[in-house]
Design a protein around this motif. Structure first.
Motif, PDB file in Angstrom:
ATOM      1  N   LYS A  38       0.833  -1.202   0.000  1.00 34.77           N
ATOM      2  CA  LYS A  38       0.000   0.000   0.000  1.00 34.77           C
ATOM      3  C   LYS A  38       0.872   1.258   0.000  1.00 34.77           C
ATOM      4  N   ILE A  39       0.461   2.211  -0.808  1.00 41.33           N
ATOM      5  CA  ILE A  39       1.126   3.512  -0.820  1.00 41.33           C
ATOM      6  C   ILE A  39       0.705   4.265   0.444  1.00 41.33           C
ATOM      7  N   HIS A  40       1.661   4.798   1.174  1.00 42.25           N
ATOM      8  CA  HIS A  40       1.346   5.461   2.445  1.00 42.25           C
ATOM      9  C   HIS A  40       1.658   6.951   2.422  1.00 42.25           C
ATOM     10  N   ILE A  41       1.968   7.453   1.225  1.00 47.33           N
ATOM     11  CA  ILE A  41       2.287   8.885   1.098  1.00 47.33           C
ATOM     12  C   ILE A  41       1.637   9.451  -0.151  1.00 47.33           C
ATOM     13  N   GLY A  42       1.457  10.768  -0.171  1.00 51.47           N
ATOM     14  CA  GLY A  42       1.008  11.453  -1.366  1.00 51.47           C
ATOM     15  C   GLY A  42      -0.438  11.194  -1.750  1.00 51.47           C
ATOM     16  N   ARG A  43      -0.783  11.569  -2.979  1.00 52.65           N
ATOM     17  CA  ARG A  43      -2.152  11.491  -3.454  1.00 52.65           C
ATOM     18  C   ARG A  43      -2.602  10.073  -3.776  1.00 52.65           C
ATOM     19  N   CYS A  44      -1.639   9.153  -3.879  1.00 52.69           N
ATOM     20  CA  CYS A  44      -1.980   7.750  -4.151  1.00 52.69           C
ATOM     21  C   CYS A  44      -2.112   6.945  -2.859  1.00 52.69           C
ATOM     22  N   LYS A  45      -2.105   7.600  -1.734  1.00 50.78           N
ATOM     23  CA  LYS A  45      -2.165   6.922  -0.448  1.00 50.78           C
ATOM     24  C   LYS A  45      -3.380   6.003  -0.383  1.00 50.78           C
ATOM     25  N   GLY A  46      -3.136   4.758   0.030  1.00 51.82           N
ATOM     26  CA  GLY A  46      -4.204   3.776   0.146  1.00 51.82           C
ATOM     27  C   GLY A  46      -4.284   2.828  -1.034  1.00 51.82           C
ATOM     28  N   LEU A  47      -3.700   3.200  -2.186  1.00 50.85           N
ATOM     29  CA  LEU A  47      -3.687   2.321  -3.354  1.00 50.85           C
ATOM     30  C   LEU A  47      -2.544   1.325  -3.249  1.00 50.85           C
TER      31      LEU A  47
ATOM     32  N   PRO B 263       1.763   3.327 -14.807  1.00 49.41           N
ATOM     33  CA  PRO B 263       3.226   3.440 -14.829  1.00 49.41           C
ATOM     34  C   PRO B 263       3.739   4.840 -14.524  1.00 49.41           C
ATOM     35  N   GLU B 264       3.026   5.867 -14.994  1.00 50.68           N
ATOM     36  CA  GLU B 264       3.499   7.224 -14.735  1.00 50.68           C
ATOM     37  C   GLU B 264       3.414   7.586 -13.258  1.00 50.68           C
ATOM     38  N   GLN B 265       2.471   6.979 -12.543  1.00 51.62           N
ATOM     39  CA  GLN B 265       2.372   7.217 -11.108  1.00 51.62           C
ATOM     40  C   GLN B 265       3.546   6.575 -10.373  1.00 51.62           C
ATOM     41  N   VAL B 266       3.897   5.351 -10.794  1.00 53.20           N
ATOM     42  CA  VAL B 266       5.057   4.687 -10.201  1.00 53.20           C
ATOM     43  C   VAL B 266       6.326   5.471 -10.527  1.00 53.20           C
ATOM     44  N   GLN B 267       6.415   5.956 -11.759  1.00 48.91           N
ATOM     45  CA  GLN B 267       7.589   6.719 -12.167  1.00 48.91           C
ATOM     46  C   GLN B 267       7.751   7.970 -11.311  1.00 48.91           C
ATOM     47  N   ALA B 268       6.644   8.600 -10.962  1.00 47.64           N
ATOM     48  CA  ALA B 268       6.717   9.787 -10.116  1.00 47.64           C
ATOM     49  C   ALA B 268       7.270   9.443  -8.741  1.00 47.64           C
ATOM     50  N   LEU B 269       6.852   8.291  -8.196  1.00 51.26           N
ATOM     51  CA  LEU B 269       7.383   7.855  -6.904  1.00 51.26           C
ATOM     52  C   LEU B 269       8.872   7.530  -7.005  1.00 51.26           C
ATOM     53  N   LEU B 270       9.265   6.895  -8.107  1.00 45.94           N
ATOM     54  CA  LEU B 270      10.678   6.558  -8.304  1.00 45.94           C
ATOM     55  C   LEU B 270      11.543   7.807  -8.364  1.00 45.94           C
ATOM     56  N   GLU B 271      11.037   8.828  -9.015  1.00 46.18           N
ATOM     57  CA  GLU B 271      11.836  10.039  -9.217  1.00 46.18           C
ATOM     58  C   GLU B 271      11.784  10.991  -8.028  1.00 46.18           C
ATOM     59  N   ASN B 272      10.622  11.107  -7.404  1.00 46.52           N
ATOM     60  CA  ASN B 272      10.435  12.149  -6.392  1.00 46.52           C
ATOM     61  C   ASN B 272      10.531  11.665  -4.954  1.00 46.52           C
TER      62      ASN B 272
ATOM     63  N   PRO C   7      14.515   8.353  -3.962  1.00 46.01           N
ATOM     64  CA  PRO C   7      15.867   8.773  -3.557  1.00 46.01           C
ATOM     65  C   PRO C   7      15.917   9.302  -2.127  1.00 46.01           C
ATOM     66  N   THR C   8      14.925  10.096  -1.735  1.00 48.61           N
ATOM     67  CA  THR C   8      14.896  10.640  -0.370  1.00 48.61           C
ATOM     68  C   THR C   8      14.669   9.541   0.650  1.00 48.61           C
ATOM     69  N   ALA C   9      13.781   8.605   0.322  1.00 44.14           N
ATOM     70  CA  ALA C   9      13.481   7.526   1.251  1.00 44.14           C
ATOM     71  C   ALA C   9      14.698   6.641   1.478  1.00 44.14           C
ATOM     72  N   LYS C  10      15.449   6.344   0.419  1.00 40.88           N
ATOM     73  CA  LYS C  10      16.624   5.486   0.554  1.00 40.88           C
ATOM     74  C   LYS C  10      17.752   6.186   1.299  1.00 40.88           C
ATOM     75  N   ALA C  11      17.753   7.515   1.254  1.00 38.23           N
ATOM     76  CA  ALA C  11      18.785   8.279   1.959  1.00 38.23           C
ATOM     77  C   ALA C  11      18.471   8.434   3.443  1.00 38.23           C
ATOM     78  N   ASN C  12      17.248   8.123   3.819  1.00 33.75           N
ATOM     79  CA  ASN C  12      16.835   8.243   5.211  1.00 33.75           C
ATOM     80  C   ASN C  12      17.519   7.177   6.064  1.00 33.75           C
ATOM     81  N   ALA C  13      18.223   7.593   7.097  1.00 32.37           N
ATOM     82  CA  ALA C  13      18.951   6.643   7.941  1.00 32.37           C
ATOM     83  C   ALA C  13      18.016   5.772   8.773  1.00 32.37           C
ATOM     84  N   LYS C  14      16.805   6.241   9.018  1.00 35.23           N
ATOM     85  CA  LYS C  14      15.862   5.483   9.828  1.00 35.23           C
ATOM     86  C   LYS C  14      14.508   5.383   9.117  1.00 35.23           C
ATOM     87  N   PRO C  15      14.450   4.605   8.030  1.00 34.71           N
ATOM     88  CA  PRO C  15      13.177   4.459   7.318  1.00 34.71           C
ATOM     89  C   PRO C  15      12.168   3.686   8.147  1.00 34.71           C
ATOM     90  N   THR C  16      10.910   4.015   8.009  1.00 31.25           N
ATOM     91  CA  THR C  16       9.859   3.282   8.712  1.00 31.25           C
ATOM     92  C   THR C  16       9.627   1.937   8.026  1.00 31.25           C
TER      93      THR C  16
END
Length: 239
Positions: free
Chosen positions: A176-185, A192-201, A204-213
């Motif tokens: 389940k998507i837990h962030i943004g406008r696709c939350k709950g899907l 594919p364009e929705q997934v691409q937006a998550l990949l790009e936006n 990278p920030t999530a993987k750089a987070n030292a303490k991901p949920t």
């Protein structure tokens, strides 16, 4: 339908006002809403704008539930498309498959928000002027497509459900998507364009987070799997 207007790998459906033809009614999918889980589907319209590869751009409706209740969005949409006479004749038993090949006049508009572009069908009304648009034959219905996400530029019109292989990997598609406008899907229910937006936006920030949920970790894994599957599909899915 969420699209990335500045993505080099996806060319969004342009704004449009003209003839269209219904080429698909997507299979029912589960979606979480404020009222709980529900079945939803979309209507897909091919518009009279060439993609340059012999196929045409397609536009997707909003989500509909399979209901013809007086207040249901599907009923309102069909009335706008066909008028009250048709609806009164078919209210008792309506087969959505009968919509395939039906002409329409659609208005597609772009909504820009937070650096992203959303292509929406603002209106769907009866076709009245000129010859009705016929499907070019390049679009592949969602129910007939091979497993795995399609390349975002494919002739299928930009939407393929990202079916996952069996085993543990299948669970990632249900993440389940837990962030943004696709939350709950679920990831597999995104275009594919929705997934691409998550990949790009987001990725990278999530993987750089030292303490991901825990939710972050699951979504990271699902997106990376989708990315790998897309690379495989690019070599194996015919255009």
């Amino acid at each position: 339908m969420k699209i990335k207007g500045n993505s080099s790998s996806f060319e969004p459906c342009p704004e449009y006002n003209g003839p269209a033809v219904c080429v698909d009614i997507t299979p029912l999918k589960k979606q979480q809403s404020q009222f709980g889980e529900r079945d939803v589907f979309k209507a897909v319209f091919e518009i009279n704008v060439d993609r340059g590869d012999g196929s045409r751009f397609c536009a997707w409706s909003r989500n509909f539930t399979p209901s013809l209740n007086e207040k249901a969005n599907l009923r309102k949409f069909l009335r706008s498309w066909f008028g009250r006479d048709l609806m009164q004749q078919e209210l008792n038993e309506f087969d959505t498959e009968s919509l395939i090949g039906k002409p329409a006049h659609v208005v597609v508009v772009h909504e820009h928000k937070d650096g992203e572009t959303y292509a929406n069908i603002a209106a769907c009304t009866p076709h009245k002027v000129g010859d009705p648009l016929k499907a070019c034959g390049k679009y592949i219905r969602v129910k007939d497509r091979q497993a795995g996400p399609a390349p975002t530029g494919g002739s299928g019109g930009g939407y393929r459900r990202a079916e996952q292989p069996g085993g543990d990997a299948a669970d990632l598609g249900a993440t389940k998507i837990h962030i943004g406008r696709c939350k709950g899907l679920e990831v597999r229910d995104l275009a594919p364009e929705q997934v691409q937006a998550l990949l790009e936006n987001w990725l990278p920030t999530a993987k750089a987070n030292a303490k991901p949920t825990a939710d972050d970790k699951r979504l990271i894994a699902a997106l990376e799997q989708w990315q790998e599957a897309q690379a495989v599909a690019a070599d194996n899915v015919p255009y």
